[in-house]
Design a protein around this motif. Structure first.
Motif, mmCIF file in Angstrom:
data_model
loop_
_atom_site.group_PDB
_atom_site.id
_atom_site.type_symbol
_atom_site.label_atom_id
_atom_site.label_comp_id
_atom_site.label_asym_id
_atom_site.label_seq_id
_atom_site.Cartn_x
_atom_site.Cartn_y
_atom_site.Cartn_z
ATOM 1 N N GLU A 151 -13.803 103.378 -27.518
ATOM 2 C CA GLU A 151 -12.530 102.374 -27.809
ATOM 3 C C GLU A 151 -11.431 102.710 -28.974
ATOM 4 O O GLU A 151 -10.702 101.622 -29.103
ATOM 5 N N LYS A 152 -11.679 103.768 -29.592
ATOM 6 C CA LYS A 152 -10.551 103.795 -30.666
ATOM 7 C C LYS A 152 -10.073 105.210 -30.793
ATOM 8 O O LYS A 152 -10.502 106.062 -30.042
ATOM 9 N N THR A 153 -8.675 105.128 -31.273
ATOM 10 C CA THR A 153 -8.065 106.337 -31.242
ATOM 11 C C THR A 153 -8.611 107.090 -32.293
ATOM 12 O O THR A 153 -9.184 106.303 -33.511
ATOM 13 N N LEU A 154 -9.057 108.487 -32.212
ATOM 14 C CA LEU A 154 -9.383 109.188 -33.411
ATOM 15 C C LEU A 154 -8.597 110.205 -33.687
ATOM 16 O O LEU A 154 -7.954 111.016 -33.102
ATOM 17 N N VAL A 155 -8.290 110.241 -35.226
ATOM 18 C CA VAL A 155 -7.325 111.215 -35.838
ATOM 19 C C VAL A 155 -7.884 112.154 -36.784
ATOM 20 O O VAL A 155 -8.643 111.545 -37.799
ATOM 21 N N LEU A 156 -7.862 113.507 -36.587
ATOM 22 C CA LEU A 156 -8.451 114.256 -37.500
ATOM 23 C C LEU A 156 -7.220 115.258 -38.026
ATOM 24 O O LEU A 156 -6.486 115.964 -37.296
ATOM 25 N N VAL A 178 -7.384 111.901 -30.407
ATOM 26 C CA VAL A 178 -7.744 111.993 -29.137
ATOM 27 C C VAL A 178 -7.906 110.368 -28.975
ATOM 28 O O VAL A 178 -8.477 109.683 -29.760
ATOM 29 N N ARG A 179 -7.434 109.907 -27.687
ATOM 30 C CA ARG A 179 -7.178 108.687 -27.529
ATOM 31 C C ARG A 179 -8.190 108.075 -26.499
ATOM 32 O O ARG A 179 -8.899 108.799 -25.822
ATOM 33 N N ASP A 202 -8.555 108.819 -22.952
ATOM 34 C CA ASP A 202 -8.938 110.528 -22.639
ATOM 35 C C ASP A 202 -7.646 111.343 -22.397
ATOM 36 O O ASP A 202 -7.482 112.189 -21.699
ATOM 37 N N THR A 203 -6.613 111.139 -23.295
ATOM 38 C CA THR A 203 -5.627 111.916 -23.693
ATOM 39 C C THR A 203 -5.499 112.177 -24.881
ATOM 40 O O THR A 203 -6.423 111.666 -25.756
ATOM 41 N N TYR A 204 -4.971 113.384 -25.200
ATOM 42 C CA TYR A 204 -4.918 113.911 -26.640
ATOM 43 C C TYR A 204 -3.309 114.587 -26.944
ATOM 44 O O TYR A 204 -2.618 114.676 -26.214
ATOM 45 N N SER A 205 -3.223 114.559 -28.477
ATOM 46 C CA SER A 205 -2.098 115.373 -28.664
ATOM 47 C C SER A 205 -2.634 116.472 -30.017
ATOM 48 O O SER A 205 -3.557 116.022 -30.794
ATOM 49 N N ILE A 206 -1.882 117.228 -30.067
ATOM 50 C CA ILE A 206 -2.101 118.381 -31.034
ATOM 51 C C ILE A 206 -0.705 118.491 -31.868
ATOM 52 O O ILE A 206 0.306 118.605 -31.275
ATOM 53 N N LEU A 207 -0.488 118.021 -33.226
ATOM 54 C CA LEU A 207 0.622 118.225 -33.967
ATOM 55 C C LEU A 207 0.413 119.119 -35.143
ATOM 56 O O LEU A 207 -0.661 119.453 -35.642
ATOM 57 N N ASP A 228 -6.477 121.310 -48.007
ATOM 58 C CA ASP A 228 -6.008 119.853 -48.757
ATOM 59 C C ASP A 228 -5.984 118.716 -47.881
ATOM 60 O O ASP A 228 -5.622 118.939 -46.600
ATOM 61 N N ASN A 229 -5.850 117.581 -48.351
ATOM 62 C CA ASN A 229 -5.361 116.283 -47.722
ATOM 63 C C ASN A 229 -6.014 116.081 -46.484
ATOM 64 O O ASN A 229 -5.500 115.967 -45.465
ATOM 65 N N ILE A 230 -7.454 115.912 -46.502
ATOM 66 C CA ILE A 230 -8.129 116.014 -45.200
ATOM 67 C C ILE A 230 -8.374 114.494 -44.736
ATOM 68 O O ILE A 230 -8.488 113.492 -45.650
ATOM 69 N N LEU A 231 -8.116 114.002 -43.474
ATOM 70 C CA LEU A 231 -7.965 112.647 -43.212
ATOM 71 C C LEU A 231 -8.569 112.202 -41.941
ATOM 72 O O LEU A 231 -8.215 113.079 -40.985
ATOM 73 N N VAL A 232 -9.481 111.326 -41.564
ATOM 74 C CA VAL A 232 -10.021 111.065 -40.352
ATOM 75 C C VAL A 232 -9.894 109.509 -40.213
ATOM 76 O O VAL A 232 -10.011 108.679 -41.171
ATOM 77 N N CYS A 233 -8.941 109.122 -39.497
ATOM 78 C CA CYS A 233 -8.607 107.351 -39.359
ATOM 79 C C CYS A 233 -8.501 107.490 -37.857
ATOM 80 O O CYS A 233 -8.641 108.219 -36.917
ATOM 81 N N ASN A 234 -7.843 106.247 -37.406
ATOM 82 C CA ASN A 234 -7.909 105.801 -36.051
ATOM 83 C C ASN A 234 -6.355 105.589 -35.761
ATOM 84 O O ASN A 234 -5.864 104.937 -34.850
#
Ligand SMILES: *[C@@H]1O[C@H](CO)[C@@H](O)[C@H](O)[C@H]1NC(C)=O
Ligand SMILES: *[C@@H]1O[C@H](CO)[C@@H](O)[C@H](O)[C@H]1NC(C)=O
Length: 377
Positions: A93-98, A181-182, A185-190, A301-307
């Motif tokens: 139930e969370k957006t995952l951002v890597l 990753v939302r 069940d959708t995703y985006s790559i930036l 550098d600047n590694i982030l895992v958030c929602n």
């Protein structure tokens, strides 16, 4: 009046910014400032074979800020494995951002620049190529054929690669890669905060078995025309067509249309089980970098895992975005210097007559040999 209005707007903007940042849940954020070595574990993987490469803590050869360091692969033909732990979480139930930034200073010709998220319990001292991971994401370059962004989900021990092509950056500057990753069940790559690919986890990976399969009992009608294209019955000869000399290729003379193609009837696949939670990893706990590099020089550098994609966007702007122009200028300067040095080297080769080095003697000997063999001809 005008002044009051704009200051109100500014005040509102601050509130909005703070509110959106406050809502972000940050599971892991690594800028590689002081103390990073206490947060990361260097693996012993490949050490016995003397194939484990050393990380260099540096900002690299061209940089906007020499104090803003990351970790860079520093030995050619080596394996690299390093990981960091964060408090375990589920992305249900969370957006995952890597997100992370990577700079290939070596003009990467074959090697990875990706990172992994791992779940559960892992012996970080043994982290390596065989350690199971949950998600792998980032650029991969090898030769002229592989220049892509990997996005892999592991399910039940199987790695599922993205089916769409996502080209990666290939220059020697820092770029930011973001995978979102939302829960729908959708995703985006930036890349560098620009969306390069987006879609559904269902259609762009084969994580679940197919919903429909071809009916093995379906039969093609006997009078079926197998030609994929047939002449367009609506098409008319252009006026004066018969006057055109035959030698001229008549590309437009006759139009073809796509005929009905015989498709075997699809039937529902009995083994298909829908799963709205294919995006979920219930115990994410580590971020890891595991690479093979032919030529070293890749700097993370600047590694982030958030929602929160907005938080990630700001984080990228504050780090990569703030520095990219100065880094580009430093790179251009380094290239200019290299050109000058190369030109000087060439000059020296031409007029170092009085230098009495062994190398000079060797090259003279070679020249004599060469001219001797020419004389024989
Ligand atoms: C680490 O990186 C710096 C900057 O590029 C370089 O001068 C230094 O030689 C590197 N050290 C090693 C051990 O590779
Ligand atoms: C048959 O399948 C092809 C590709 O799988 C598709 O493009 C085409 O529209 C289908 N034709 C019909 C008549 O359904």
């Amino acid at each position: 009046m005008v002044i009051r209005r704009s200051s109100l707007a500014a005040a509102l903007a601050v509130v909005v910014a703070v509110a959106s940042v406050a809502s972000a849940e940050v599971f892991f954020e690594e800028r590689f400032s002081d103390g990073w070595e206490n947060r990361w574990v260097k693996s012993d993987w490949k050490k016995e074979d003397n194939m484990a490469g050393e990380w260099n803590y540096t900002s690299g050869k061209w940089t906007a800020d020499a104090e803003d360091k990351g970790i860079q692969t520093s030995e050619d033909y080596r394996f690299y494995a390093i990981s960091a732990e964060f408090p375990e979480f589920s992305n249900k139930e969370k957006t995952l951002v890597l997100q992370f930034s990577v700079k290939h200073e070596q003009k990467l010709d074959c090697g990875g620049g990706y990172i992994k998220l791992l779940s559960g319990d892992i012996d970080q001292k043994k982290f390596g190529g065989d350690t199971p991971y949950s998600i792998m994401f980032g650029p991969d370059i090898c030769g002229y054929t592989t220049k892509k962004v990997h996005a892999i989900f592991t399910r039940d021990g199987k790695n599922h690669l993205i089916k769409k092509e996502v080209p990666c950056e290939t220059d020697q500057l820092t770029h930011v890669y973001t995978f979102v990753v939302r829960p729908d069940d959708t995703y985006s790559i930036l890349i560098d905060n620009n969306e390069k690919q987006t879609g559904s986890l269902y259609s762009d990976w084969d994580i679940l078995p197919p919903k429909q399969i071809k009916d093995p009992d379906a039969k093609k009608p006997e009078d079926w025309d197998d030609n994929e294209y047939i002449p367009d019955p609506e098409d008319k000869k252009p006026e004066g067509y018969d006057d055109i000399p035959k030698e001229i290729p008549d590309t437009d003379a006759k139009k073809y249309i796509l005929s009905r193609r015989w498709n075997l009837t699809s039937i529902p696949f009995a083994d298909f089980k829908d799963d709205p939670y294919i995006y979920v990893y219930p115990n994410l706990r580590y971020v890891g970098i595991e690479l093979w590099q032919v030529k070293s020089g890749t700097l993370f550098d600047n590694i982030l895992v958030c929602n929160d994609p907005e938080y990630a966007k700001k984080f990228a702007e504050e780090t990569w975005g703030k520095n990219k122009d100065a880094e580009k200028a430093a790179f251009d300067e380094a290239e200019k210097k290299k050109d000058v040095e190369e030109a000087n080297d060439d000059d020296e080769d031409l007029d170092d007559e009085d230098e009495d080095s062994d190398a000079k003697v060797d090259s003279d000997a070679e020249e004599e040999q060469e001219s001797a063999s020419h004389d024989e001809l």
